[in-house]
Structures are given as structure tokens and as C-alpha cells.
Design a protein around this motif. Structure first.
Motif, PDB file in Angstrom:
ATOM      1  N   HIS A 109       0.897  -1.099  -0.153  1.00 30.89           N
ATOM      2  CA  HIS A 109       0.011   0.050   0.044  1.00 30.89           C
ATOM      3  C   HIS A 109       0.956   1.265  -0.133  1.00 30.89           C
ATOM      4  O   HIS A 109       1.539   1.453   0.998  1.00 30.89           O
ATOM      5  N   SER A 110       0.580   2.022  -0.932  1.00 34.09           N
ATOM      6  CA  SER A 110       1.420   3.421  -1.003  1.00 34.09           C
ATOM      7  C   SER A 110       0.491   4.542  -0.220  1.00 34.09           C
ATOM      8  O   SER A 110       1.279   5.727  -0.264  1.00 34.09           O
ATOM      9  N   HIS A 111      -0.305   4.073   0.309  1.00 33.97           N
ATOM     10  CA  HIS A 111      -1.040   5.282   0.892  1.00 33.97           C
ATOM     11  C   HIS A 111      -1.875   4.724   2.214  1.00 33.97           C
ATOM     12  O   HIS A 111      -2.029   3.567   2.489  1.00 33.97           O
ATOM     13  N   ASP A 112      -2.414   5.471   2.989  1.00 35.90           N
ATOM     14  CA  ASP A 112      -3.051   5.151   4.272  1.00 35.90           C
ATOM     15  C   ASP A 112      -4.181   4.858   3.582  1.00 35.90           C
ATOM     16  O   ASP A 112      -4.658   5.076   2.569  1.00 35.90           O
ATOM     17  N   TYR A 113      -4.974   3.947   4.245  1.00 31.00           N
ATOM     18  CA  TYR A 113      -6.277   3.237   3.806  1.00 31.00           C
ATOM     19  C   TYR A 113      -7.385   2.949   4.873  1.00 31.00           C
ATOM     20  O   TYR A 113      -6.863   2.481   6.010  1.00 31.00           O
ATOM     21  N   ILE A 114      -8.701   2.693   4.536  1.00 32.29           N
ATOM     22  CA  ILE A 114      -9.493   2.298   5.398  1.00 32.29           C
ATOM     23  C   ILE A 114     -10.346   1.255   4.739  1.00 32.29           C
ATOM     24  O   ILE A 114     -10.675   1.407   3.346  1.00 32.29           O
ATOM     25  N   VAL A 115     -10.709   0.086   5.328  1.00 27.60           N
ATOM     26  CA  VAL A 115     -11.458  -0.834   4.742  1.00 27.60           C
ATOM     27  C   VAL A 115     -12.808  -1.174   5.195  1.00 27.60           C
ATOM     28  O   VAL A 115     -12.932  -0.970   6.583  1.00 27.60           O
ATOM     29  N   VAL A 116     -13.851  -1.171   4.522  1.00 28.52           N
ATOM     30  CA  VAL A 116     -15.174  -1.608   5.077  1.00 28.52           C
ATOM     31  C   VAL A 116     -15.479  -2.489   4.686  1.00 28.52           C
ATOM     32  O   VAL A 116     -16.000  -2.908   3.356  1.00 28.52           O
ATOM     33  N   PRO A 117     -15.967  -3.782   5.318  1.00 29.32           N
ATOM     34  CA  PRO A 117     -16.193  -4.921   4.825  1.00 29.32           C
ATOM     35  C   PRO A 117     -17.683  -4.885   4.724  1.00 29.32           C
ATOM     36  O   PRO A 117     -18.508  -4.452   5.593  1.00 29.32           O
ATOM     37  N   LEU A 118     -18.104  -5.653   3.528  1.00 31.19           N
ATOM     38  CA  LEU A 118     -19.499  -5.863   3.089  1.00 31.19           C
ATOM     39  C   LEU A 118     -20.006  -7.257   3.478  1.00 31.19           C
ATOM     40  O   LEU A 118     -21.196  -7.531   2.775  1.00 31.19           O
ATOM     41  N   PHE A 119     -19.563  -7.924   4.361  1.00 30.09           N
ATOM     42  CA  PHE A 119     -19.897  -9.149   5.000  1.00 30.09           C
ATOM     43  C   PHE A 119     -19.373  -9.289   6.306  1.00 30.09           C
ATOM     44  O   PHE A 119     -18.533  -8.690   6.830  1.00 30.09           O
ATOM     45  N   THR A 120     -19.836 -10.438   7.002  1.00 33.48           N
ATOM     46  CA  THR A 120     -19.360 -11.005   8.278  1.00 33.48           C
ATOM     47  C   THR A 120     -18.747 -12.250   7.995  1.00 33.48           C
ATOM     48  O   THR A 120     -19.124 -13.134   7.503  1.00 33.48           O
ATOM     49  N   GLY A 121     -17.349 -12.397   8.284  1.00 35.47           N
ATOM     50  CA  GLY A 121     -16.695 -13.588   8.030  1.00 35.47           C
ATOM     51  C   GLY A 121     -15.072 -13.487   8.283  1.00 35.47           C
ATOM     52  O   GLY A 121     -14.820 -12.721   8.855  1.00 35.47           O
ATOM     53  N   THR A 122     -14.340 -14.242   7.413  1.00 34.83           N
ATOM     54  CA  THR A 122     -12.974 -14.375   7.784  1.00 34.83           C
ATOM     55  C   THR A 122     -12.240 -13.866   6.532  1.00 34.83           C
ATOM     56  O   THR A 122     -12.510 -14.588   5.328  1.00 34.83           O
ATOM     57  N   LEU A 123     -11.195 -13.360   6.508  1.00 33.90           N
ATOM     58  CA  LEU A 123     -10.241 -13.033   5.274  1.00 33.90           C
ATOM     59  C   LEU A 123      -8.777 -13.778   6.040  1.00 33.90           C
ATOM     60  O   LEU A 123      -8.407 -13.639   6.957  1.00 33.90           O
ATOM     61  N   GLU A 124      -7.978 -14.214   4.989  1.00 33.79           N
ATOM     62  CA  GLU A 124      -6.701 -14.938   5.447  1.00 33.79           C
ATOM     63  C   GLU A 124      -5.485 -13.746   4.704  1.00 33.79           C
ATOM     64  O   GLU A 124      -6.020 -13.444   3.644  1.00 33.79           O
ATOM     65  N   ILE A 125      -4.968 -13.275   5.523  1.00 32.10           N
ATOM     66  CA  ILE A 125      -4.002 -12.609   5.122  1.00 32.10           C
ATOM     67  C   ILE A 125      -2.385 -13.102   5.089  1.00 32.10           C
ATOM     68  O   ILE A 125      -2.025 -13.621   6.218  1.00 32.10           O
ATOM     69  N   ASP A 126      -2.039 -13.279   3.933  1.00 33.49           N
ATOM     70  CA  ASP A 126      -0.636 -13.535   3.710  1.00 33.49           C
ATOM     71  C   ASP A 126       0.445 -12.470   3.934  1.00 33.49           C
ATOM     72  O   ASP A 126       0.458 -11.418   3.049  1.00 33.49           O
ATOM     73  N   LEU A 127       1.184 -12.517   4.989  1.00 33.71           N
ATOM     74  CA  LEU A 127       2.053 -11.403   5.284  1.00 33.71           C
ATOM     75  C   LEU A 127       3.704 -11.737   4.620  1.00 33.71           C
ATOM     76  O   LEU A 127       4.510 -10.847   4.852  1.00 33.71           O
ATOM     77  N   GLY A 128       3.727 -12.871   3.866  1.00 31.70           N
ATOM     78  CA  GLY A 128       4.951 -13.058   3.396  1.00 31.70           C
ATOM     79  C   GLY A 128       5.863 -14.113   4.281  1.00 31.70           C
ATOM     80  O   GLY A 128       5.424 -14.304   5.742  1.00 31.70           O
ATOM     81  N   ASP A 129       6.850 -14.568   3.763  1.00 30.83           N
ATOM     82  CA  ASP A 129       7.870 -15.432   4.430  1.00 30.83           C
ATOM     83  C   ASP A 129       7.012 -16.593   5.347  1.00 30.83           C
ATOM     84  O   ASP A 129       7.470 -16.988   6.213  1.00 30.83           O
ATOM     85  N   GLY A 130       5.982 -17.007   4.740  1.00 26.94           N
ATOM     86  CA  GLY A 130       5.253 -18.155   5.303  1.00 26.94           C
ATOM     87  C   GLY A 130       4.375 -17.720   6.647  1.00 26.94           C
ATOM     88  O   GLY A 130       3.463 -18.726   6.977  1.00 26.94           O
ATOM     89  N   GLU A 131       4.043 -16.731   6.761  1.00 27.49           N
ATOM     90  CA  GLU A 131       3.494 -16.085   7.652  1.00 27.49           C
ATOM     91  C   GLU A 131       2.003 -15.794   7.311  1.00 27.49           C
ATOM     92  O   GLU A 131       1.765 -14.861   6.399  1.00 27.49           O
TER      93      GLU A 131
END
Length: 102
Positions: free
Chosen positions: A38-60
Motif C-alpha cells: 500500500h502506497s497510501h493510508d487506507y480504510i477498509v469497510v467489509p460488506l460481509f461478516t466472516g474471515t479473510l486470510e492475510i498472507d504477510l510473506g515469509d510463510g506467515e
């Protein structure tokens, strides 16, 4: 925003000198944004209730619980790939703050 192609569909809803508003739609489990920084600050507004998986790199990888309509804020520099961990279609609205902080 993305440096690698993912399977989630981005639709830019608003773009001007101050903000970019994008809807990200994930049709099925495993759809992803693609690896990006991300090149800028940002806000996320989910349009659902549930789960996202976030791959942070290096297997994390972490799971992020989303609640419909409850936004969260992140600062410039976040690097990740966002993946639909649900068995249903989901989406969120991302609001990028394009103006630099004063």
C-alpha cells in the motif's frame, strides 16, 4: 496497487486527487487480491461478516475476522495478499487517502 495479479475483482468507484475508492469482490473461497504494498493510508469497510486470510510473506499467514460495516484503518507500507477464507462470495470497500498528511 497490486504488483501481482490476483483472482479477486477490483472495481474503482471513485478516483480523484484526494481519494480512491475501490470495491474488491471475491467470488469464491481462495480468491485473492495478489501480493501488493500500500502506497497510501487506507480504510477498509467489509460488506460481509466472516474471515479473510492475510498472507504477510515469509510463510506467515493470519486470519482476520470481518464484521459487516465495521471499518478498520491501516497506514502506508502494509504488504500482503488478501484471500477469501469463506465458503461464500464476499467483498469490501477500500478507501485510499491519496493526499499526503500535513
Amino acid at each position: 496497487m497490486c504488483s501481482s495479479t490476483g483472482s479477486a475483482k477490483p472495481t474503482v468507484l471513485i478516483e480523484n486527487d484526494r481519494v480512491r475508492v475501490t470495491e474488491w469482490r471475491f467470488k469464491q473461497r481462495g480468491d485473492n487480491t495478489g501480493w501488493h504494498r500500500h502506497s497510501h493510508d487506507y480504510i477498509v469497510v467489509p460488506l460481509f461478516t466472516g474471515t479473510l486470510e492475510i498472507d504477510l510473506g515469509d510463510g506467515e499467514r493470519i486470519e482476520a475476522t470481518m464484521q459487516n460495516g465495521i471499518p478498520y484503518f491501516r497506514e502506508t507500507g502494509v504488504e500482503h495478499d488478501v484471500i477469501n477464507a469463506n465458503t461464500f462470495e464476499c467483498a469490501f470497500v477500500e478507501i485510499e487517502l491519496l493526499e499526503a498528511r500535513s
